[in-house]
Design a protein around this motif. Structure first.
Motif, PDB file in Angstrom:
ATOM      1  N   LEU A 145      34.919  38.607  33.488  1.00  0.00           N
ATOM      2  CA  LEU A 145      36.082  38.926  34.315  1.00  0.00           C
ATOM      3  C   LEU A 145      36.158  37.925  35.454  1.00  0.00           C
ATOM      4  O   LEU A 145      35.147  37.661  36.115  1.00  0.00           O
ATOM      5  CB  LEU A 145      35.967  40.352  34.875  1.00  0.00           C
ATOM      6  CG  LEU A 145      35.858  41.477  33.834  1.00  0.00           C
ATOM      7  CD1 LEU A 145      35.123  42.683  34.420  1.00  0.00           C
ATOM      8  CD2 LEU A 145      37.243  41.880  33.353  1.00  0.00           C
ATOM      9  N   LEU A 146      37.361  37.374  35.711  1.00  0.00           N
ATOM     10  CA  LEU A 146      37.503  36.363  36.750  1.00  0.00           C
ATOM     11  C   LEU A 146      38.826  36.556  37.482  1.00  0.00           C
ATOM     12  O   LEU A 146      39.881  36.681  36.848  1.00  0.00           O
ATOM     13  CB  LEU A 146      37.422  34.963  36.137  1.00  0.00           C
ATOM     14  CG  LEU A 146      37.547  33.795  37.114  1.00  0.00           C
ATOM     15  CD1 LEU A 146      36.426  32.769  36.891  1.00  0.00           C
ATOM     16  CD2 LEU A 146      38.908  33.106  36.956  1.00  0.00           C
ATOM     17  N   SER A 147      38.768  36.575  38.810  1.00  0.00           N
ATOM     18  CA  SER A 147      39.942  36.855  39.643  1.00  0.00           C
ATOM     19  C   SER A 147      40.496  35.592  40.289  1.00  0.00           C
ATOM     20  O   SER A 147      39.734  34.768  40.805  1.00  0.00           O
ATOM     21  CB  SER A 147      39.567  37.842  40.757  1.00  0.00           C
ATOM     22  OG  SER A 147      38.997  39.017  40.231  1.00  0.00           O
ATOM     23  N   VAL A 148      41.836  35.472  40.280  1.00  0.00           N
ATOM     24  CA  VAL A 148      42.523  34.322  40.887  1.00  0.00           C
ATOM     25  C   VAL A 148      43.745  34.822  41.648  1.00  0.00           C
ATOM     26  O   VAL A 148      44.429  35.754  41.206  1.00  0.00           O
ATOM     27  CB  VAL A 148      42.957  33.295  39.818  1.00  0.00           C
ATOM     28  CG1 VAL A 148      43.705  32.117  40.464  1.00  0.00           C
ATOM     29  CG2 VAL A 148      41.751  32.780  39.040  1.00  0.00           C
ATOM     30  N   SER A 149      44.030  34.181  42.791  1.00  0.00           N
ATOM     31  CA  SER A 149      45.183  34.536  43.623  1.00  0.00           C
ATOM     32  C   SER A 149      46.091  33.331  43.815  1.00  0.00           C
ATOM     33  O   SER A 149      45.618  32.224  44.099  1.00  0.00           O
ATOM     34  CB  SER A 149      44.702  35.040  44.992  1.00  0.00           C
ATOM     35  OG  SER A 149      45.796  35.289  45.849  1.00  0.00           O
ATOM     36  N   GLY A 150      47.395  33.539  43.682  1.00  0.00           N
ATOM     37  CA  GLY A 150      48.341  32.442  43.775  1.00  0.00           C
ATOM     38  C   GLY A 150      48.541  31.879  45.167  1.00  0.00           C
ATOM     39  O   GLY A 150      48.693  30.663  45.343  1.00  0.00           O
ATOM     40  N   HIS A 151      48.528  32.731  46.188  1.00  0.00           N
ATOM     41  CA  HIS A 151      48.907  32.244  47.520  1.00  0.00           C
ATOM     42  C   HIS A 151      47.821  31.391  48.181  1.00  0.00           C
ATOM     43  O   HIS A 151      48.070  30.773  49.219  1.00  0.00           O
ATOM     44  CB  HIS A 151      49.310  33.413  48.429  1.00  0.00           C
ATOM     45  CG  HIS A 151      48.185  34.185  49.020  1.00  0.00           C
ATOM     46  ND1 HIS A 151      47.738  33.972  50.313  1.00  0.00           N
ATOM     47  CD2 HIS A 151      47.427  35.182  48.522  1.00  0.00           C
ATOM     48  CE1 HIS A 151      46.756  34.818  50.570  1.00  0.00           C
ATOM     49  NE2 HIS A 151      46.543  35.554  49.506  1.00  0.00           N
ATOM     50  N   LYS A 152      46.644  31.324  47.581  1.00  0.00           N
ATOM     51  CA  LYS A 152      45.607  30.413  48.075  1.00  0.00           C
ATOM     52  C   LYS A 152      45.783  29.005  47.513  1.00  0.00           C
ATOM     53  O   LYS A 152      45.060  28.087  47.897  1.00  0.00           O
ATOM     54  CB  LYS A 152      44.207  30.918  47.671  1.00  0.00           C
ATOM     55  CG  LYS A 152      43.902  32.358  48.037  1.00  0.00           C
ATOM     56  CD  LYS A 152      43.754  32.573  49.521  1.00  0.00           C
ATOM     57  CE  LYS A 152      43.231  33.991  49.798  1.00  0.00           C
ATOM     58  NZ  LYS A 152      43.033  34.256  51.230  1.00  0.00           N
ATOM     59  N   GLY A 211      48.981  36.758  41.088  1.00  0.00           N
ATOM     60  CA  GLY A 211      47.581  36.532  40.746  1.00  0.00           C
ATOM     61  C   GLY A 211      47.332  36.946  39.311  1.00  0.00           C
ATOM     62  O   GLY A 211      48.228  37.455  38.629  1.00  0.00           O
ATOM     63  N   PHE A 212      46.125  36.714  38.853  1.00  0.00           N
ATOM     64  CA  PHE A 212      45.782  37.160  37.504  1.00  0.00           C
ATOM     65  C   PHE A 212      44.297  37.450  37.415  1.00  0.00           C
ATOM     66  O   PHE A 212      43.491  37.000  38.229  1.00  0.00           O
ATOM     67  CB  PHE A 212      46.201  36.138  36.435  1.00  0.00           C
ATOM     68  CG  PHE A 212      45.505  34.807  36.488  1.00  0.00           C
ATOM     69  CD1 PHE A 212      44.339  34.574  35.764  1.00  0.00           C
ATOM     70  CD2 PHE A 212      46.030  33.763  37.237  1.00  0.00           C
ATOM     71  CE1 PHE A 212      43.712  33.336  35.792  1.00  0.00           C
ATOM     72  CE2 PHE A 212      45.413  32.516  37.276  1.00  0.00           C
ATOM     73  CZ  PHE A 212      44.245  32.299  36.550  1.00  0.00           C
ATOM     74  N   LEU A 213      43.972  38.230  36.419  1.00  0.00           N
ATOM     75  CA  LEU A 213      42.583  38.541  36.086  1.00  0.00           C
ATOM     76  C   LEU A 213      42.339  38.067  34.662  1.00  0.00           C
ATOM     77  O   LEU A 213      43.073  38.441  33.748  1.00  0.00           O
ATOM     78  CB  LEU A 213      42.329  40.048  36.177  1.00  0.00           C
ATOM     79  CG  LEU A 213      40.938  40.530  35.731  1.00  0.00           C
ATOM     80  CD1 LEU A 213      39.875  40.064  36.716  1.00  0.00           C
ATOM     81  CD2 LEU A 213      40.912  42.053  35.590  1.00  0.00           C
ATOM     82  N   VAL A 214      41.341  37.212  34.507  1.00  0.00           N
ATOM     83  CA  VAL A 214      40.886  36.874  33.161  1.00  0.00           C
ATOM     84  C   VAL A 214      39.975  38.008  32.701  1.00  0.00           C
ATOM     85  O   VAL A 214      38.976  38.309  33.358  1.00  0.00           O
ATOM     86  CB  VAL A 214      40.118  35.533  33.137  1.00  0.00           C
ATOM     87  CG1 VAL A 214      39.567  35.273  31.740  1.00  0.00           C
ATOM     88  CG2 VAL A 214      41.012  34.383  33.577  1.00  0.00           C
ATOM     89  N   LYS A 215      40.360  38.645  31.598  1.00  0.00           N
ATOM     90  CA  LYS A 215      39.546  39.729  31.023  1.00  0.00           C
ATOM     91  C   LYS A 215      39.182  39.312  29.605  1.00  0.00           C
ATOM     92  O   LYS A 215      40.005  39.390  28.696  1.00  0.00           O
ATOM     93  CB  LYS A 215      40.307  41.056  31.006  1.00  0.00           C
ATOM     94  CG  LYS A 215      39.459  42.235  30.544  1.00  0.00           C
ATOM     95  CD  LYS A 215      40.299  43.476  30.273  1.00  0.00           C
ATOM     96  CE  LYS A 215      40.952  43.410  28.903  1.00  0.00           C
ATOM     97  NZ  LYS A 215      39.973  43.467  27.779  1.00  0.00           N
ATOM     98  N   ARG A 216      37.950  38.827  29.458  1.00  0.00           N
ATOM     99  CA  ARG A 216      37.524  38.395  28.131  1.00  0.00           C
ATOM    100  C   ARG A 216      37.568  39.573  27.158  1.00  0.00           C
ATOM    101  O   ARG A 216      37.422  40.734  27.568  1.00  0.00           O
ATOM    102  CB  ARG A 216      36.117  37.809  28.189  1.00  0.00           C
ATOM    103  CG  ARG A 216      35.949  36.621  29.150  1.00  0.00           C
ATOM    104  CD  ARG A 216      36.821  35.428  28.784  1.00  0.00           C
ATOM    105  NE  ARG A 216      36.618  35.003  27.398  1.00  0.00           N
ATOM    106  CZ  ARG A 216      35.541  34.314  26.982  1.00  0.00           C
ATOM    107  NH1 ARG A 216      34.576  33.975  27.830  1.00  0.00           N
ATOM    108  NH2 ARG A 216      35.438  33.958  25.708  1.00  0.00           N
ATOM    109  N   SER A 217      37.734  39.277  25.899  1.00  0.00           N
ATOM    110  CA  SER A 217      37.949  40.323  24.896  1.00  0.00           C
ATOM    111  C   SER A 217      36.784  41.310  24.802  1.00  0.00           C
ATOM    112  O   SER A 217      36.976  42.475  24.439  1.00  0.00           O
ATOM    113  CB  SER A 217      38.208  39.680  23.532  1.00  0.00           C
ATOM    114  OG  SER A 217      37.132  38.838  23.159  1.00  0.00           O
ATOM    115  N   ARG A 218      35.582  40.866  25.159  1.00  0.00           N
ATOM    116  CA  ARG A 218      34.422  41.761  25.060  1.00  0.00           C
ATOM    117  C   ARG A 218      34.315  42.730  26.240  1.00  0.00           C
ATOM    118  O   ARG A 218      33.489  43.649  26.222  1.00  0.00           O
ATOM    119  CB  ARG A 218      33.131  40.948  24.972  1.00  0.00           C
ATOM    120  CG  ARG A 218      32.823  40.077  26.182  1.00  0.00           C
ATOM    121  CD  ARG A 218      31.496  39.352  26.049  1.00  0.00           C
ATOM    122  NE  ARG A 218      31.241  38.465  27.183  1.00  0.00           N
ATOM    123  CZ  ARG A 218      31.489  37.167  27.182  1.00  0.00           C
ATOM    124  NH1 ARG A 218      32.012  36.602  26.105  1.00  0.00           N
ATOM    125  NH2 ARG A 218      31.223  36.424  28.241  1.00  0.00           N
TER     126      ARG A 218
END
Length: 380
Positions: A194-201, A209-216
């Motif tokens: 799981l990886l978090s990213v924010s656009g305004h930075k 923003g978005f969260l990468v949520k791997r399939s596992r």
């Protein structure tokens, strides 16, 4: 105004604003609707998702759009903990996490989870061995930020990820809000779930923003509703925000950070020559855009306001904590004395800044710091 507070937020790029306005006008339909405007909006939304996925080297179904870093972090931490709680109820994190992770862990403690807060070294970097030392058969989640938002210290997330391959029952979350686009990170190689990213930075828009949520990785949603975003994040999809975010990510990953690093290095070397300054950002193990320093005997908020009067914008700690009177939790965890921690300011640059601005900043500091010290001595 010379803006040196880019870790708090950045000025949106004009092309990102243009994308948002065009998408808001052209693709205003609800992506969940069955009519043509809705299906057109859905196609545009998925195009943005695919673009981000390619740039992050993951699959499109592993991208979950959110409102930014705080939501992404809460969704990852609370969602994972609640899904895997029957497997175990132990979480490992660090004492220097952003409030959106730190407080989320505090909330989970109220629900009966056990959280271990690993301390960093004096350089603000946690050790992989210290994390592995507290791992148990009950550990379901490890959450460690990539780049500390106050000091810029880079955490060994790739090394931690490799270590966690020996703990297949444990999910790994990384808050990449400050590091994304600044410090290279391969999600797959680092074994990140799981990886978090924010656009305004990233010279993007607030609320994106978005969260990468791997399939596992599996999550319990925070929100109940129509089951959008593959059932993970209910609510009408914001097509224009997704398009603007895709544009932001494309621009960010094309950006050259060497000019930022050059300015930060020069500021560090210049301030190191001044005995009244203490630098908290580790040399050689920090992101290129952040420099955290204290001025002995001068409160951080006093220096921030004095600099603002001269046209320079910096901050004390993270923007989420800057209005609190307590000294930085991160610096205190590093063993910095309370008085010195209360004197810290954060200088954070972007590619929009120039070396000329950095030189003007030093000239201004050389003027106002003696003045503030004199006022302090007069009050004694």
């Amino acid at each position: 105004m010379i803006y040196f507070d880019n870790s708090a937020t950045t000025m949106p790029d004009q092309s990102v604003l243009d994308t948002f306005i065009k998408a808001s006008t052209r693709f205003f339909g609800n992506p969940s609707s069955l009519h043509f405007p809705g299906m057109e909006a859905e196609r545009f939304l998925e195009r943005a998702r695919n673009q981000i996925a390619v740039l992050c080297q993951v699959s499109a179904d592993e991208i979950i759009f959110t409102s930014g870093g705080t939501e992404s972090n809460n969704l990852a931490v609370k969602g994972a903990a609640r899904f895997y709680q029957n497997r175990g109820r132990h979480i490992v994190t660090t004492a220097i996490e952003h409030p959106s992770v730190f407080e989320a862990c505090r909330d989970l403690e109220e629900e009966g989870f056990r959280v271990t807060y690993v301390q960093p070294g004096q350089n603000g970097v946690v050790k992989t061995a210290d994390i592995e030392r507290v791992m148990t058969d009950d550990t379901i989640l490890v959450t460690v930020m990539h780049v500390n938002n106050e000091t810029g210290a880079i955490q060994p997330v790739e090394e931690i990820g490799r270590m966690l391959k020996s703990y297949p029952q444990t999910r790994f979350h990384v808050d990449a809000v400050q590091g994304f686009g600044k410090v290279p990170l391969n999600i797959k190689k680092a074994n990140i779930d799981l990886l978090s990213v924010s656009g305004h930075k990233l010279h993007g828009l607030k609320g994106t923003g978005f969260l990468v949520k791997r399939s596992r990785a599996e999550l319990v949603p925070l929100l109940s509703g129509g089951g959008q975003e593959k059932g993970i994040r209910s609510g009408t999809e914001h097509t224009a925000a997704a398009a603007a975010l895709a544009k932001t990510v494309r621009l960010t990953l094309k950006e050259e950070v060497s000019s930022i690093q050059k300015m930060t290095n020069w500021l560090r070397q210049t301030l190191e020559l001044r005995p009244e300054f203490v630098i908290h950002t580790p040399d050689g193990q920090a992101a290129p855009h952040i420099l955290n320093v204290s001025v002995n005997g001068v409160k951080g908020e006093v220096l921030v306001h004095a600099l603002e009067k001269k046209g320079f914008i910096v901050s004390t700690t993270s923007a989420c904590s800057s209005k609190q009177t307590k000294p930085s939790r991160t610096l205190m965890a590093m063993g910095v004395h309370q008085d010195l921690a209360s004197s810290a300011i954060r200088i954070s640059l972007s590619s929009r800044n120039t070396m000329e601005e950095a030189e003007q900043f030093i000239e201004t500091l050389d003027t106002i710091v003696p003045q503030l010290a004199k006022k302090r001595n007069e009050r004694k």
